[in-house]
Design an enzyme around this catalytic site. Structure first.
Site, mmCIF file in Angstrom:
data_model
loop_
_atom_site.group_PDB
_atom_site.id
_atom_site.type_symbol
_atom_site.label_atom_id
_atom_site.label_comp_id
_atom_site.label_asym_id
_atom_site.label_seq_id
_atom_site.Cartn_x
_atom_site.Cartn_y
_atom_site.Cartn_z
ATOM 1 N N ASP A 81 -23.029 -18.743 -9.854
ATOM 2 C CA ASP A 81 -23.567 -17.381 -9.886
ATOM 3 C C ASP A 81 -24.125 -17.043 -11.276
ATOM 4 O O ASP A 81 -23.430 -17.196 -12.282
ATOM 5 C CB ASP A 81 -22.436 -16.410 -9.508
ATOM 6 C CG ASP A 81 -22.948 -15.010 -9.212
ATOM 7 O OD1 ASP A 81 -23.640 -14.442 -10.076
ATOM 8 O OD2 ASP A 81 -22.650 -14.492 -8.118
ATOM 9 N N HIS A 115 -14.764 -15.656 -9.462
ATOM 10 C CA HIS A 115 -15.109 -14.251 -9.690
ATOM 11 C C HIS A 115 -15.059 -13.476 -8.378
ATOM 12 O O HIS A 115 -15.286 -14.029 -7.306
ATOM 13 C CB HIS A 115 -16.502 -14.142 -10.325
ATOM 14 C CG HIS A 115 -17.623 -14.586 -9.425
ATOM 15 N ND1 HIS A 115 -18.486 -13.715 -8.820
ATOM 16 C CD2 HIS A 115 -17.996 -15.817 -9.002
ATOM 17 C CE1 HIS A 115 -19.366 -14.392 -8.086
ATOM 18 N NE2 HIS A 115 -19.087 -15.670 -8.180
#
Ligand code: CO
Length: 225
Positions: free
Chosen positions: A48, A102
């Site tokens: 990401d 995350h």
């Protein structure tokens, strides 16, 4: 060449400015790095774009060895990840292996959906399996609580896989004091939290993993009330 340069112009501009700034602050910076890299940390994180390893933990080039893939997975059959791990542990002799996932991870979100996504469904297969395995503890969780809890469980699982890997086992047999840690990053505030699953050769690893999983499931249940 020109077309390439035009479309990448902002990147070249940034790069020149960055390199000049680094040299201004430390004239020997690049010369030193040419000699060798000597990172103490290995970071295994998600691809990401919002989770850039060096920036989040404030480290310069040369200080952290980085491996990223979708949903920060450590799969024994992944030649890329395992080669990287062996190099980091046996050659660079990192002292800390960090799995940092995350919240709001697209890979975890995809694993929760019933629809097909293509090739990536094979990659995130283990996250679906994990959800099934923890079905009892996840019961009653939905939406954000379910996603956040699965993000944390996924990180804990990767820590366990690392600890079971031949590479870490052999390092510990050689008395190399490398530690494995599980951290989670929150996009909303830019902060990382420790999931309490740090492993080394001295701890009873299975117990610590199970305790971290239980704590994670309890947090999820508490938030859903
Ligand atoms: Co992600």
């Amino acid at each position: 060449m020109d077309t390439c340069h035009d479309s990448l112009a902002p990147l070249f501009h940034n790069n020149r400015a960055w390199a000049a700034g680094m040299r201004a602050a430390d004239p020997d910076f690049f010369t030193r790095l040419v000699g060798q890299q000597n990172p103490r940390w290995l970071w295994i994180g998600c691809s990401d774009s919002r989770v850039p390893a060096n920036q989040i933990i404030g480290l310069d080039p040369g200080e952290v060895f980085v491996h990223r893939n979708v949903a920060n997975l450590v799969q024994p059959g992944d030649l890329n990840c395992m080669s990287m791990l062996q190099f980091a542990v046996e050659v660079l002799r990192v002292e800390h292996v960090i799995v940092c996932g995350h919240y709001d991870c697209g890979g975890v979100r995809a694993a929760l959906e019933d629809s097909a996504h293509g090739l990536v469904d094979y990659w995130i297969w283990s996250i679906r399996e994990m959800r099934t395995r923890h079905a009892a503890g996840l019961a009653g969780l939905a939406g954000r609580q379910l996603r956040d809890t699965l993000c944390e469980l996924n990180i804990i699982e990767q820590v366990e896989r690392l600890a079971k890997s031949k590479i870490l086992r052999e390092a510990w047999e050689r008395d190399w004091p490398v530690q494995v840690h599980g951290l989670v990053y929150r996009l909303a505030d830019g902060l990382i939290q420790d999931l309490g699953v740090s492993l080394d050769r001295s701890v009873t690893q299975v117990e610590r993993v199970r305790a971290a999983e239980q704590a994670c499931l309890a947090r999820g249940q508490a938030q859903s009330e």
